[in-house]
Write a protein that holds these residues in place. Structure first.
Motif, PDB file in Angstrom:
ATOM      1  N   GLU A   1      -5.670 -11.391  -3.341  1.00  0.00           N
ATOM      2  CA  GLU A   1      -6.424 -10.226  -2.835  1.00  0.00           C
ATOM      3  C   GLU A   1      -5.672  -9.466  -1.731  1.00  0.00           C
ATOM      4  N   ILE A   2      -4.357  -9.289  -1.953  1.00  0.00           N
ATOM      5  CA  ILE A   2      -3.586  -8.458  -1.011  1.00  0.00           C
ATOM      6  C   ILE A   2      -2.937  -7.261  -1.711  1.00  0.00           C
ATOM      7  N   HIS A   3      -3.196  -7.105  -2.991  1.00  0.00           N
ATOM      8  CA  HIS A   3      -2.556  -6.037  -3.760  1.00  0.00           C
ATOM      9  C   HIS A   3      -2.853  -4.659  -3.174  1.00  0.00           C
ATOM     10  N   HIS A   4      -4.078  -4.482  -2.679  1.00  0.00           N
ATOM     11  CA  HIS A   4      -4.519  -3.160  -2.223  1.00  0.00           C
ATOM     12  C   HIS A   4      -3.832  -2.698  -0.941  1.00  0.00           C
ATOM     13  N   TYR A   5      -3.149  -3.602  -0.256  1.00  0.00           N
ATOM     14  CA  TYR A   5      -2.471  -3.214   0.987  1.00  0.00           C
ATOM     15  C   TYR A   5      -1.188  -2.419   0.726  1.00  0.00           C
ATOM     16  N   PHE A   6      -0.654  -2.507  -0.487  1.00  0.00           N
ATOM     17  CA  PHE A   6       0.716  -2.056  -0.710  1.00  0.00           C
ATOM     18  C   PHE A   6       0.808  -0.837  -1.623  1.00  0.00           C
ATOM     19  N   GLY A   7       1.759   0.035  -1.260  1.00  0.00           N
ATOM     20  CA  GLY A   7       2.048   1.201  -2.080  1.00  0.00           C
ATOM     21  C   GLY A   7       2.934   0.830  -3.247  1.00  0.00           C
ATOM     22  N   GLU A   8       4.225   0.689  -2.986  1.00  0.00           N
ATOM     23  CA  GLU A   8       5.185   0.346  -4.042  1.00  0.00           C
ATOM     24  C   GLU A   8       5.463  -1.152  -4.054  1.00  0.00           C
TER      25      GLU A   8
END
Length: 232
Positions: free
Chosen positions: A145-152
């Protein structure tokens, strides 16, 4: 320095590879009935795999082996080193494919990861630079559940090269439209993350919980992720 773009390594920096891997290996030990292969204990299997896996990733980062060779060899050599004889040549690869299917479902993070990401997200653009397989890295981030923190999410598959080659850092700066002077690489691997970024003229944070001595100094050296809040 007024940073705008923060580039994180994933495994061992944010995502707790050792803990997640150990859980997978425990499952594999039971499912593949390694007791019947006379492997002395689960702990012996976990320890030997950790040694062999780190060695093969080091060879990969030096371009001495390919990803396919790593996949084929790391479990085969682990079992051979533990005294298992007469293995089918396909057995190590079979275990590896099971491992790669199971591993991204694990969700343990390095201590302080979520606290730090929550702190950084409103202030910076966050990205990943990883030598791992793209789909697997994305799935790890979704499970934890950390995918949403990142752009690329930049991997060697997209960049056509891997850390420490400076071209993956050049590619990262290009696709994120970042200014190199406003970019910071954060990682745990001194050769791949830190020296690679230094060679690309990018500032660095060495996540260094084991206090490994370094030759060429990173811009910052930290033992805990929460120290990023003091720097940034």
């Amino acid at each position: 320095m007024a940073y705008k773009h923060l580039f994180f390594d994933l495994d061992h920096t944010l995502w707790d590879f050792e803990r997640n891997s150990a859980e997978c290996l425990a499952d594999i030990y039971e499912i593949f009935d390694f007791k019947s292969l006379n492997i002395s204990s689960l702990e012996a299997f976990q320890q030997e795999f950790s040694i062999v896996n780190k060695h093969h990733w080091s060879l990969l980062e030096q371009n001495l082996i390919t990803h396919d060779e790593l996949r084929r060899r790391r479990f085969q050599e682990t079992l051979e080193n533990l005294g298992v004889k007469d293995l089918k040549k396909s057995f190590g690869l079979e275990i590896n494919e099971y491992f790669l299917a199971l591993l991204p479902k694990k969700a343990h993070l390095i201590e302080g990861a979520v606290e730090v990401l929550d702190y950084l997200l409103p202030k910076y653009e966050l990205h990943i630079i990883s030598n791992g397989w793209h789909d697997i890295q994305v799935n790890k981030m979704k499970s934890s559940e950390i995918h949403h923190y990142f752009g690329e999410i930049i991997t060697n598959e997209l960049a056509g090269t891997r850390k420490p080659d400076r071209r993956i850092f050049d590619y990262a700066v290009e696709v994120t439209k970042a200014d190199l002077a406003e970019s910071l690489m954060i990682g745990d691997n001194y050769e791949a993350d830190i020296l690679g970024a230094i060679n690309a003229n990018m500032d660095t944070v060495f996540y260094n919980p084991d206090n490994i001595p370094t030759g060429q100094k990173p811009t910052f050296d930290i033992k805990k992720l929460v120290e990023l809040k003091e720097i940034l």
